[in-house]
Design a protein around this motif. Sequence first.
Motif, mmCIF file in Angstrom:
data_model
loop_
_atom_site.group_PDB
_atom_site.id
_atom_site.type_symbol
_atom_site.label_atom_id
_atom_site.label_comp_id
_atom_site.label_asym_id
_atom_site.label_seq_id
_atom_site.Cartn_x
_atom_site.Cartn_y
_atom_site.Cartn_z
ATOM 1 N N ARG A 67 0.862 -1.185 0.000
ATOM 2 C CA ARG A 67 0.000 0.000 0.000
ATOM 3 C C ARG A 67 0.894 1.230 0.000
ATOM 4 N NH1 ARG A 67 -3.515 2.664 4.827
ATOM 5 N NH2 ARG A 67 -5.298 3.421 3.629
ATOM 6 N N LEU A 68 0.803 1.971 -1.070
ATOM 7 C CA LEU A 68 1.570 3.216 -1.175
ATOM 8 C C LEU A 68 0.742 4.372 -0.632
ATOM 9 C CD1 LEU A 68 3.104 2.899 -4.762
ATOM 10 C CD2 LEU A 68 3.928 1.953 -2.587
ATOM 11 N N SER A 69 1.430 5.329 -0.044
ATOM 12 C CA SER A 69 0.795 6.549 0.435
ATOM 13 C C SER A 69 1.451 7.751 -0.204
ATOM 14 C CB SER A 69 0.931 6.666 1.955
ATOM 15 O OG SER A 69 0.291 5.605 2.621
ATOM 16 N N CYS A 70 0.653 8.769 -0.426
ATOM 17 C CA CYS A 70 1.146 10.044 -0.958
ATOM 18 C C CYS A 70 0.627 11.136 -0.033
ATOM 19 C CB CYS A 70 0.655 10.240 -2.379
ATOM 20 S SG CYS A 70 1.021 11.870 -3.071
ATOM 21 N N ALA A 71 1.492 11.605 0.843
ATOM 22 C CA ALA A 71 1.122 12.670 1.777
ATOM 23 C C ALA A 71 1.416 14.015 1.141
ATOM 24 C CB ALA A 71 1.904 12.517 3.072
ATOM 25 N N THR A 72 0.447 14.926 1.193
ATOM 26 C CA THR A 72 0.599 16.204 0.499
ATOM 27 C C THR A 72 0.467 17.383 1.460
ATOM 28 O OG1 THR A 72 -1.712 16.642 -0.016
ATOM 29 C CG2 THR A 72 -0.545 15.110 -1.468
ATOM 30 N N SER A 73 0.993 18.511 1.032
ATOM 31 C CA SER A 73 0.861 19.755 1.785
ATOM 32 C C SER A 73 1.127 20.921 0.847
ATOM 33 C CB SER A 73 1.847 19.783 2.960
ATOM 34 O OG SER A 73 3.179 19.716 2.501
ATOM 35 N N GLY A 74 0.703 22.101 1.282
ATOM 36 C CA GLY A 74 1.014 23.312 0.541
ATOM 37 C C GLY A 74 -0.011 23.713 -0.504
ATOM 38 N N PHE A 75 -1.117 22.980 -0.609
ATOM 39 C CA PHE A 75 -2.182 23.357 -1.531
ATOM 40 C C PHE A 75 -3.500 22.819 -0.987
ATOM 41 C CE2 PHE A 75 -2.938 19.261 -3.723
ATOM 42 C CZ PHE A 75 -1.805 18.558 -3.357
ATOM 43 N N THR A 76 -4.583 23.291 -1.568
ATOM 44 C CA THR A 76 -5.910 22.864 -1.108
ATOM 45 C C THR A 76 -6.200 21.487 -1.676
ATOM 46 O OG1 THR A 76 -6.583 25.182 -1.097
ATOM 47 C CG2 THR A 76 -8.317 23.520 -0.931
ATOM 48 N N PHE A 77 -5.871 20.475 -0.908
ATOM 49 C CA PHE A 77 -5.906 19.090 -1.362
ATOM 50 C C PHE A 77 -7.262 18.719 -1.953
ATOM 51 C CE2 PHE A 77 -4.529 14.772 -1.447
ATOM 52 C CZ PHE A 77 -5.609 13.996 -1.055
ATOM 53 N N ASP A 78 -8.342 19.162 -1.316
ATOM 54 C CA ASP A 78 -9.685 18.752 -1.724
ATOM 55 C C ASP A 78 -10.007 19.149 -3.165
ATOM 56 O OD1 ASP A 78 -11.538 19.215 1.377
ATOM 57 O OD2 ASP A 78 -9.468 18.650 1.015
ATOM 58 N N ASP A 79 -9.333 20.135 -3.691
ATOM 59 C CA ASP A 79 -9.712 20.715 -4.978
ATOM 60 C C ASP A 79 -9.068 20.047 -6.193
ATOM 61 O OD1 ASP A 79 -9.881 24.217 -3.869
ATOM 62 O OD2 ASP A 79 -11.259 22.517 -3.640
ATOM 63 N N TYR A 80 -8.102 19.165 -5.961
ATOM 64 C CA TYR A 80 -7.289 18.711 -7.089
ATOM 65 C C TYR A 80 -7.224 17.195 -7.223
ATOM 66 C CZ TYR A 80 -5.903 23.556 -6.967
ATOM 67 O OH TYR A 80 -5.921 24.918 -6.983
ATOM 68 N N ALA A 81 -7.095 16.775 -8.463
ATOM 69 C CA ALA A 81 -6.879 15.361 -8.743
ATOM 70 C C ALA A 81 -5.439 14.975 -8.408
ATOM 71 C CB ALA A 81 -7.156 15.065 -10.213
ATOM 72 N N ILE A 82 -5.278 13.734 -7.994
ATOM 73 C CA ILE A 82 -3.954 13.187 -7.706
ATOM 74 C C ILE A 82 -3.771 11.921 -8.531
ATOM 75 C CG2 ILE A 82 -2.389 12.289 -5.941
ATOM 76 C CD1 ILE A 82 -3.076 15.179 -5.435
ATOM 77 N N GLY A 83 -2.613 11.796 -9.113
ATOM 78 C CA GLY A 83 -2.336 10.610 -9.924
ATOM 79 C C GLY A 83 -1.126 9.854 -9.431
ATOM 80 N N TRP A 84 -1.092 8.575 -9.754
ATOM 81 C CA TRP A 84 0.069 7.724 -9.517
ATOM 82 C C TRP A 84 0.674 7.368 -10.876
ATOM 83 C CZ3 TRP A 84 2.507 6.709 -5.060
ATOM 84 C CH2 TRP A 84 1.817 6.894 -3.854
ATOM 85 N N PHE A 85 1.979 7.427 -10.932
ATOM 86 C CA PHE A 85 2.726 7.094 -12.124
ATOM 87 C C PHE A 85 3.862 6.159 -11.725
ATOM 88 C CE2 PHE A 85 0.940 10.398 -14.882
ATOM 89 C CZ PHE A 85 0.349 11.218 -13.933
ATOM 90 N N ARG A 86 4.461 5.530 -12.723
ATOM 91 C CA ARG A 86 5.604 4.686 -12.406
ATOM 92 C C ARG A 86 6.615 4.727 -13.547
ATOM 93 N NH1 ARG A 86 2.939 -1.429 -12.689
ATOM 94 N NH2 ARG A 86 3.031 -1.693 -14.963
ATOM 95 N N GLN A 87 7.846 4.450 -13.202
ATOM 96 C CA GLN A 87 8.901 4.389 -14.208
ATOM 97 C C GLN A 87 9.834 3.244 -13.872
ATOM 98 O OE1 GLN A 87 11.087 8.043 -14.914
ATOM 99 N NE2 GLN A 87 11.638 7.351 -16.950
ATOM 100 N N ALA A 88 9.910 2.311 -14.788
ATOM 101 C CA ALA A 88 10.812 1.173 -14.644
ATOM 102 C C ALA A 88 12.142 1.503 -15.320
ATOM 103 C CB ALA A 88 10.191 -0.068 -15.264
#
Length: 117
Positions: free
Chosen positions: A19-40
């Motif tokens: 289970r990955l977590s992405c903790a955020t700060s510095g912006f209004t979290f509720d207003d924005y989409a969040i994506g997960w990406f990966r690079q092998a």
Amino acid sequence: EVQLVESGGGLVQTGGSLRLSCATSGFTFDDYAIGWFRQAPGKEREGVSCIDSRQNSPYYADFVKGRFAISRDNRKNTVYLQMNSLKPEDTAVYYCAARIGTSFSSWGHGTQVTVSS
């Protein structure tokens, strides 16, 4: 300052879960989409999953559908990626990013996921 910090990566055997977590700060979290990406190694970065501010119709790349689940906790300003039935081809550095504006403009530093066969 916008910050995104990924955690939860590690080494797991084929078929395992993380289970990955992405903790955020510095912006209004509720207003924005969040994506997960990966690079092998040796490959281009690819989109894995995305969740909008209202958690409507999350997006999943075909190669993770049915195995990964994205969620967000607006009280904790955190997005999660539950990864089940992991495969060696899921090995990559996983990044989260915030879509502030029209593009994913703010990124974390990534967390390594390694799936052993």
